[in-house]
Design a protein around this motif. Structure first.
Motif: not given
Length: 107
Positions: A73-79, A89-100, A102-106
């Motif tokens: 979560t720290l790395w996703a937050g930093l990205a 922007g707002f949507f892009g960072p939120v989507a990026l953090g969620m994607a990181i 999700a992929v990391g937990r996968l």
């Protein structure tokens, strides 16, 4: 029945206090112009509140401070922060953090 009345009174008191704390500044400051330093100070409040809410979620895992590579979560937050600073922007960072996350937990 007395317990229910007590709970109802507590809820009403909590509502009154909440309403008063939100309404008082509006009533006291309506029609007044705030000095420029106060306006500058107040403009930083939303960012400070957001940081205070986000920091524990990003830095603390299992009741311990985690600053290592295993803190996904720290790395996703930093990205997300880097993208937010770049794009404003707002949507892009939120989507990026969620994607990181999700992929990391996968994997």
């Amino acid at each position: 029945m007395d317990g229910q009345i007590g709970i109802f009174c507590i809820i009403c008191a909590m509502a009154a206090v909440t309403y008063a704390t939100r309404c008082a500044p509006l009533l006291v400051l309506s029609g007044r112009t705030l000095p420029a330093p106060v306006i500058r100070f107040l403009s930083h409040v939303p960012a400070a509140v957001l940081a205070a809410l986000a920091a524990p979620a990003l830095l603390i895992q299992e009741n311990h401070l985690q600053l290592g590579l295993e803190n996904l979560t720290l790395w996703a937050g930093l990205a997300a922060l880097a993208l937010a600073i770049k794009t404003r922007g707002f949507f892009g960072p939120v989507a990026l953090g969620m994607a990181i996350v999700a992929v990391g937990r996968l994997f």
